[in-house]
Design an enzyme around this catalytic site. Structure first.
Site, short mmCIF file in Angstrom:
data_model
loop_
_atom_site.label_atom_id
_atom_site.label_comp_id
_atom_site.label_asym_id
_atom_site.label_seq_id
_atom_site.Cartn_x
_atom_site.Cartn_y
_atom_site.Cartn_z
N LYS A 52 -3.67 7.02 -6.93
CA LYS A 52 -2.28 7.30 -7.30
C LYS A 52 -2.16 7.45 -8.82
O LYS A 52 -1.52 8.39 -9.32
CB LYS A 52 -1.36 6.18 -6.78
CG LYS A 52 -1.19 6.23 -5.26
CD LYS A 52 -0.56 4.96 -4.66
CE LYS A 52 -0.52 5.08 -3.13
NZ LYS A 52 -0.01 3.88 -2.46
N GLN A 96 1.82 -1.95 -3.91
CA GLN A 96 0.84 -1.61 -2.87
C GLN A 96 0.81 -2.70 -1.80
O GLN A 96 0.71 -3.88 -2.10
CB GLN A 96 -0.55 -1.43 -3.50
CG GLN A 96 -1.60 -0.89 -2.54
CD GLN A 96 -1.30 0.51 -2.02
OE1 GLN A 96 -0.75 1.35 -2.74
NE2 GLN A 96 -1.65 0.79 -0.78
N ASP A 119 8.75 4.29 -2.68
CA ASP A 119 8.19 4.15 -1.34
C ASP A 119 9.28 4.27 -0.27
O ASP A 119 8.97 4.39 0.92
CB ASP A 119 7.52 2.77 -1.19
CG ASP A 119 6.01 2.85 -1.31
OD1 ASP A 119 5.44 3.86 -0.87
OD2 ASP A 119 5.41 1.89 -1.85
N1 GUN Z 1 -0.03 0.53 2.22
C1 GUN Z 1 -0.28 1.42 3.20
N2 GUN Z 1 0.56 2.48 3.12
C2 GUN Z 1 1.34 2.25 2.05
C3 GUN Z 1 2.39 3.00 1.45
O1 GUN Z 1 2.79 4.09 1.89
N3 GUN Z 1 2.96 2.43 0.35
C4 GUN Z 1 2.55 1.23 -0.15
N4 GUN Z 1 3.17 0.75 -1.22
N5 GUN Z 1 1.58 0.51 0.38
C5 GUN Z 1 0.98 1.04 1.48
#
Ligand code: GUN
Length: 304
Positions: A52, A96, A119
């Site tokens: 990311k 995350q 998110d």
């Molecule tokens: N862990 C697995 N998928 C995601 C996601 O789309 N966003 C975040 N923040 N963590 C994740």
């Protein structure tokens, strides 16, 4: 012949559009900024966060990675989120998941400023999605909708079945499909006659995180298959079950593991189009995170 829905190509297209928008904003003195919060040392999470941050750099988006020890308390993490909420250089905050078990995940997600919630996990944004009001949408479901749109796959009036009811993928994807006028069914571990329900689907979306679970008896001939699963398997017998006789087995032998989705590869012959794993839905998640960060930068300045 079934068509492969190339998520990598579509993701590249979206990212180049986002880079152009970021460059436009820069000319007006604004650089969108993303804070990526990683707690502990979960290796998969570390890879996701690294990707990311790297993608931000490629697209001209500022990013800040914040690493916290696995033993951080909920209160300490809440303080960090509040600091980011008030940081003018940060437009998007990504925490995350999963967080370590001592952390109250819901409290953390609820503390993120809804305008910086790239998110789409804050209850305000979940409500906005539910009511089909403008707002930040969860990245993976938004990426799937973008892929279907760009690949000209009609959703309106179609029978869509989503397997999996998670807050991150299954539920928001079902709502997005509904808002595009699909007839939507959500299935889960307690669904009676799961293969029978899935066989009704013109559009079957597998998002339950079980390697190769969807077999040809789940699939109507000519359906479109969207595979959200990303499962790494390192057992040779299991790999043989899915990939016997294919080049993916050479891949397994070279690396000691291989990726598989929630869909058994035998399904590919039955459908009209499908997303592969890897290279299907996965790359779209990051592309949509970048899109959400730019959108958040504009939202916060009242430009939407
Ligand atoms: N862990 C697995 N998928 C995601 C996601 O789309 N966003 C975040 N923040 N963590 C994740």
């Amino acid at each position: 012949m079934s068509r492969i829905l190339d998520g990598t190509a579509v993701s590249r297209q979206i990212k180049s559009e986002i880079a152009a928008r970021a460059a436009n904003l820069k000319r007006r003195g604004i650089q969108p900024g993303l804070a990526a919060v990683l707690v502990g040392d979960n290796p998969a999470s570390a890879v996701y966060v690294k990707n990311k941050v790297q993608t931000c750099a490629e697209l001209g988006i500022y990013s800040r990675r914040l690493d916290f020890p696995v033993a951080i308390s909920t209160a300490e993490l809440l303080d960090q989120i509040r600091i980011l909420n008030h940081d003018d250089g940060i437009d998007g905050i990504l925490v995350q998941l999963p967080l370590p078990s001592q952390i109250e995940t819901r409290l953390i997600l609820d503390a993120v400023d809804p305008q910086k919630d790239v998110d789409g996990f804050h209850p305000e944004n979940v409500g906005r999605l539910c009511a089909n009001l403008p707002g930040l949408r969860p990245c993976t479901p938004a990426g799937i909708m973008e892929l279907l749109k760009r690949e000209r796959i009609e959703v309106r009036g179609k029978e869509a079945v989503v397997i999996g009811r998670s807050d991150i993928v299954g539920k928001p994807l079902a709502l997005l499909l509904l808002h595009e006028s699909a007839t939507v069914t959500i299935c889960h571990s307690k669904t009676v006659d799961l293969p029978g329900v899935c066989r009704r689907a013109d559009l079957l979306c597998a998002a339950m995180g079980r390697p190769g679970f969807v077999t040809p008896d789940f699939v109507k001939s000519g359906a479109v298959l969207v595979d959200v699963g990303i499962n790494r398997i390192s057992d040779e017998l299991q790999a043989e079950k899915f990939f016997a006789g294919s080049a993916r087995m050479d891949n397994f032998r070279a690396r000691g593991s291989v990726l598989i989705g929630d869909v058994h590869p035998q399904c590919y012959a039955v459908v009209s189009a499908y997303t592969p794993v890897p290279g299907g839905v996965g790359p779209l998640t990051i592309a949509m995170l970048m899109a959400n960060t730019v959108q958040a930068a504009m939202l916060r300045r009242g430009w939407f």
